[in-house]
Design a protein around this motif. Structure first.
Motif, mmCIF file in Angstrom:
data_model
loop_
_atom_site.group_PDB
_atom_site.id
_atom_site.type_symbol
_atom_site.label_atom_id
_atom_site.label_comp_id
_atom_site.label_asym_id
_atom_site.label_seq_id
_atom_site.Cartn_x
_atom_site.Cartn_y
_atom_site.Cartn_z
ATOM 1 N N ASP A 55 0.835 -1.206 0.000
ATOM 2 C CA ASP A 55 0.000 0.000 0.000
ATOM 3 C C ASP A 55 0.868 1.253 0.000
ATOM 4 O O ASP A 55 0.591 2.216 -0.705
ATOM 5 N N GLU A 56 1.909 1.229 0.844
ATOM 6 C CA GLU A 56 2.797 2.385 0.968
ATOM 7 C C GLU A 56 3.472 2.663 -0.380
ATOM 8 O O GLU A 56 3.556 3.806 -0.829
ATOM 9 N N ARG A 59 1.036 4.239 -2.651
ATOM 10 C CA ARG A 59 0.807 5.653 -2.323
ATOM 11 C C ARG A 59 1.947 6.520 -2.854
ATOM 12 O O ARG A 59 1.734 7.588 -3.402
ATOM 13 N N GLU A 62 1.825 6.813 -6.567
ATOM 14 C CA GLU A 62 0.713 7.714 -6.908
ATOM 15 C C GLU A 62 1.156 9.171 -6.756
ATOM 16 O O GLU A 62 0.905 9.998 -7.620
ATOM 17 N N SER A 63 1.865 9.471 -5.634
ATOM 18 C CA SER A 63 2.222 10.870 -5.378
ATOM 19 C C SER A 63 3.292 11.364 -6.356
ATOM 20 O O SER A 63 3.461 12.562 -6.530
#
Ligand SMILES: CC(C)(COP(=O)(O)OP(=O)(O)OC[C@H]1O[C@@H](n2cnc3c(N)ncnc32)[C@H](O)[C@@H]1OP(=O)(O)O)[C@@H](O)C(=O)NCCC(=O)NCCS
Length: 259
Positions: A55-56, A59, A62-63
């Motif tokens: 998940d990290e 994220r 994505e950023s």
């Protein structure tokens, strides 16, 4: 295949992230969802750690993408969610042009990001008011709203400043996520993921609605509703969805949700 089943199937195909399974999730199920662990979502051991690391990474990846690519993808997933949930919709283009619910959430996303900066709070309120005039949907710029949110028909929806709404939530017209106190601070509802709120329902106070809850049309909810429960009436009483009953299926089985 029933109409309900085909709607559920279509929703699953188009929105693989949509969590439609009610109750009784196994640890195996839980470890394979994108959702963070919670009290009934036991996630233990190395498998869960990998899940969080994954998940990290997602994220971070994505950023790193340009903001306009992220914005475009969010708009497209909003459009897909709207097309799936509005039986009258024929295309993304049609919904982009005619859906006040989508216009309201897009204006809110801009207003909410402005609200995070102290100096832009007044313009954020002004933008929110302009959107209200155009769409009939009043969302305070301070409200936190998740992804793939859709308001069908739009008119008459009011969402208060401290309301929090998860992902894949759908409201019909006339819904209020309102307060019951004049005190500042948290005074509006918190809605989990995958919730549907029927037309005219009022959810009042800092109550919590668990993932997958379904609220009947014109109900008045003043107490917490556990996840995967159907709540109807004034004041609303809730019942559990049958074991592994699909929340979307329950909406078809519970006539009060459509009154
Ligand atoms: C009706 C109201 C004034 C009652 O406030 P209160 O005196 O603090 O109420 P309580 O929390 O003590 O609840 C008393 C009982 O009434 C019920 N109740 C509360 N509000 C209710 C409502 N709107 N409709 C039906 N029943 C309601 C509660 O379930 C509780 O029932 P119980 O005794 O069986 O558990 C308040 O709940 C309300 O509806 N305020 C209007 C808020 C509003 O319109 N906000 C919009 C903001 S945009």
């Amino acid at each position: 295949m029933s109409q309900a089943s085909s709607v559920v199937g279509a929703a699953r195909n188009a929105l693989p992230g949509l969590r439609l399974v009610a109750g009784g999730r196994s640890r195996e199920d839980a470890a394979h969802t994108d959702a963070p662990p919670d009290a009934d979502h036991l996630c233990v051991g190395i498998r869960c750690r990998h899940e969080h690391e994954h998940d990290e990474e997602k994220r971070l990846a994505e950023s790193r993408r340009p903001w306009w690519v992220r914005a475009r993808d969010r708009v497209l997933e909003d459009l897909d969610a709207a097309v799936e949930r509005d039986p009258a919709a024929t295309s993304r283009a049609q919904m982009a042009v005619v859906s006040p619910g989508l216009h309201a959430i897009w204006a809110h996303r801009v207003a909410h990001s402005m609200w995070q900066k102290e100096g832009l709070r007044l313009p954020a309120r002004v933008l929110s008011n302009v959107a209200r005039t155009a769409t009939g949907v009043e969302i305070h710029p301070g409200a936190t709203i998740g992804r793939r949110f859709f308001i069908d028909h739009g008119m008459g929806v009011v969402i208060g400043e401290t309301a929090e709404v998860g992902d894949d939530v759908m409201l019909y017209h006339g819904v209020t996520l309102g307060g019951r106190t004049l005190n500042k601070g948290k005074r509006h509802p918190t809605l989990g993921n995958g919730i549907t709120v029927g037309a005219g329902a009022k959810i009042l106070g800092a109550v919590e609605l668990g993932d997958g809850a379904q609220i009947g049309a014109n109900s008045v909810v003043v107490k917490d509703v556990p996840g995967n429960h159907v709540a109807t009436g004034i004041p609303a009483r809730h019942r559990a969805l049958a074991d592994r009953e699909d929340p979307y299926e329950a909406m078809f089985a519970e006539p009060a949700l459509w009154i």
